[in-house]
Write a protein that holds these residues in place. Structure first.
Motif, PDB file in Angstrom:
ATOM      1  N   THR A  10      40.810  -0.991  71.747  1.00 21.66           N
ATOM      2  CA  THR A  10      40.864   0.220  70.909  1.00 21.66           C
ATOM      3  C   THR A  10      39.480   0.774  70.615  1.00 21.66           C
ATOM      4  N   ASP A  28      37.614   2.073  72.590  1.00 22.31           N
ATOM      5  CA  ASP A  28      37.475   3.312  73.366  1.00 22.31           C
ATOM      6  C   ASP A  28      38.147   4.503  72.687  1.00 22.31           C
ATOM      7  N   TYR A  29      38.851   4.249  71.611  1.00 22.72           N
ATOM      8  CA  TYR A  29      39.549   5.317  70.891  1.00 22.72           C
ATOM      9  C   TYR A  29      38.856   5.522  69.545  1.00 22.72           C
ATOM     10  N   SER A  30      38.070   6.576  69.460  1.00 22.44           N
ATOM     11  CA  SER A  30      37.209   6.776  68.285  1.00 22.44           C
ATOM     12  C   SER A  30      37.976   7.010  66.996  1.00 22.44           C
ATOM     13  N   VAL A  64      40.743   5.439  66.106  1.00 18.47           N
ATOM     14  CA  VAL A  64      41.487   4.236  65.727  1.00 18.47           C
ATOM     15  C   VAL A  64      40.459   3.213  65.260  1.00 18.47           C
ATOM     16  N   TRP A  98      44.849  15.350  67.028  1.00 24.96           N
ATOM     17  CA  TRP A  98      44.038  14.513  67.920  1.00 24.96           C
ATOM     18  C   TRP A  98      44.275  13.028  67.662  1.00 24.96           C
ATOM     19  N   ARG A  99      44.396  12.648  66.390  1.00 23.15           N
ATOM     20  CA  ARG A  99      44.577  11.235  66.076  1.00 23.15           C
ATOM     21  C   ARG A  99      45.934  10.725  66.573  1.00 23.15           C
ATOM     22  N   GLU A 130      47.587  11.826  69.089  1.00 22.26           N
ATOM     23  CA  GLU A 130      47.515  11.695  70.550  1.00 22.26           C
ATOM     24  C   GLU A 130      46.890  10.359  70.941  1.00 22.26           C
ATOM     25  N   GLU A 131      45.829   9.965  70.244  1.00 23.61           N
ATOM     26  CA  GLU A 131      45.216   8.662  70.530  1.00 23.61           C
ATOM     27  C   GLU A 131      46.158   7.530  70.159  1.00 23.61           C
ATOM     28  N   SER A 153      48.853   6.538  72.690  1.00 29.29           N
ATOM     29  CA  SER A 153      48.361   5.679  73.766  1.00 29.29           C
ATOM     30  C   SER A 153      48.154   4.248  73.291  1.00 29.29           C
ATOM     31  N   VAL A 154      47.637   4.087  72.083  1.00 28.39           N
ATOM     32  CA  VAL A 154      47.310   2.759  71.568  1.00 28.39           C
ATOM     33  C   VAL A 154      48.569   1.999  71.177  1.00 28.39           C
TER      34      VAL A 154
END
Length: 382
Positions: A212, A214-216, A218, A298-299, A301-302, A305-306
């Motif tokens: 995670t 890579d996901y700013s 999270v 945006w959050r 969307e991340e 994926s997570v």
């Protein structure tokens, strides 16, 4: 400090900056009257003269061969200094008066004190440079204070504007339309992560947390390096976090029956017990009241994926329900503002907005800011 006192202090800054500017201009004009180079010449001569007085006062007074030798050296040095001064230099007569005091066969401490008094007119000219530096520093200091006051006013204005915005929100708006999907998702992801942590090997759980990074949006804290290295390289890393925490509390002799290297487990797990115990779904949850639509979109969307990496599809579906209510940004923002108003505004604040008190304060704050900005523009940076 009351609002009235704060406003008065800000008003005083305008006058202080004007005064500081006038003080700087006055001393700068005095220097200009003499000429910059002339004042520097006087300052150099004054410094050399006072340095001679300070160095020789205790050595050129009294009796004795050594004192007399120092007296001659001082008398010659001071006389040479005065003789080399430009004829038209301001304050030259002060140096000559001081030099005349030393035209005798023996000097006393009183002679040195009187010479210093003789040099005071030249000292006043020489001091103009330091006076200007101090005036300039004061000017810059007050101007910085004006800048800080403007920054504070911007914050106060933003707070007042926020109060007005919240105070005008529709408190009867159906905020459950956005609250229910968020709460449903939060409950589901919390349960799913707790199950993931309880039933999955520590290696896989910490690998997920590390990914995670890579996901700013999270905000999991990276696993401690010693812990991550241990679970990745040791067979015990396939055990659940709960089991590892339990092992870490065993004695070495008992633990020897469960892992190959008890000391290594304790070093990696026991020292990071707090991290492992606090690892939960909080970084995956959504705040209430929610973030603005643009940020939340945006959050989410991340998070899709997570969360899909460990949670059942039903949890991802709950997250997509949140995604759906965010799409209508205008409606979402209206409901979000109503939710914030209910959560943040006190009854007293609502009354202040309704009475127009906050609007009046806002107008006054804007006026104060405009005045200070005009003042700062009138008195530029030096």
């Amino acid at each position: 400090m009351s609002d009235q006192q704060t406003a008065a202090a800000r008003s005083d800054l305008s006058a202080s900056l004007a005064d500081a500017d006038a003080a700087y201009r006055d001393v700068d004009a005095d220097i200009a009257d003499y000429g910059e180079a002339t004042v520097e010449t006087v300052a150099d001569a004054y410094d050399r003269a006072t340095d001679l007085l300070d160095r020789y006062e205790g050595q050129a007074t009294g009796t004795g061969r050594e004192n007399f030798k120092n007296f001659i050296q001082f008398q010659d040095a001071f006389a040479s200094l005065v003789e080399d001064l430009p004829d038209e230099m301001p304050g030259r007569d002060a140096f000559e008066a001081a030099n005349d005091r030393f035209d005798k066969r023996r000097l006393s401490e009183d002679d040195f004190e009187r010479a210093r008094a003789d040099l005071e007119p030249a000292g006043e000219v020489a001091g103009l440079l330091a006076e200007r530096r101090a005036a300039l520093e004061r000017y810059r200091e007050v101007r910085r204070e004006v800048g800080h006051a403007i920054a504070d006013l911007r914050e106060d204005i933003a707070d007042a504007e926020r109060l007005v915005e919240l105070g005008e929100a529709d408190l009867d708006a159906p905020i459950e339309k956005i609250r229910d999907p968020i709460e449903t998702y939060n409950d589901a992801v919390s349960e799913a992560f707790a199950e993931f942590k309880a039933e999955t090997g520590a290696r896989e759980v910490l690998s997920f947390v590390a990914a995670t990074h890579d996901y700013s949006l999270v905000g999991f804290r990276d696993p401690p390096e010693t812990l991550r290295e241990y679970v990745e390289t040791r067979e015990a890393g396939t055990e659940t976090i709960g089991d590892l925490l339990e092992y870490a509390r065993y004695s070495n002799s008992k633990l020897d029956h469960y892992v190959e290297d008890p000391a290594a487990l304790k070093r990696a797990v026991a020292t990071n017990e707090t991290y492992l115990e606090r690892l939960d779904a909080d970084p995956l949850q959504l705040a209430w009241p929610p973030e603005p639509a643009a940020e939340l979109r945006w959050r989410v969307e991340e998070l899709v994926s997570v969360v899909a990496r460990f949670a059942p599809e039903a949890v991802v579906a709950d997250l997509r329900d949140v995604q759906a209510v965010v799409r209508d940004a205008e409606r979402f923002e209206r409901l979000r503002t109503a939710a914030e108003a209910k959560a943040e505004l006190s009854d007293a604040e609502r009354e202040r907005v309704a009475s127009g008190e906050v609007a009046a304060e806002l107008a006054d704050l804007r006026e104060q800011k405009e005045r200070l900005e005009d003042v700062r523009e009138e008195y530029p940076e030096r």
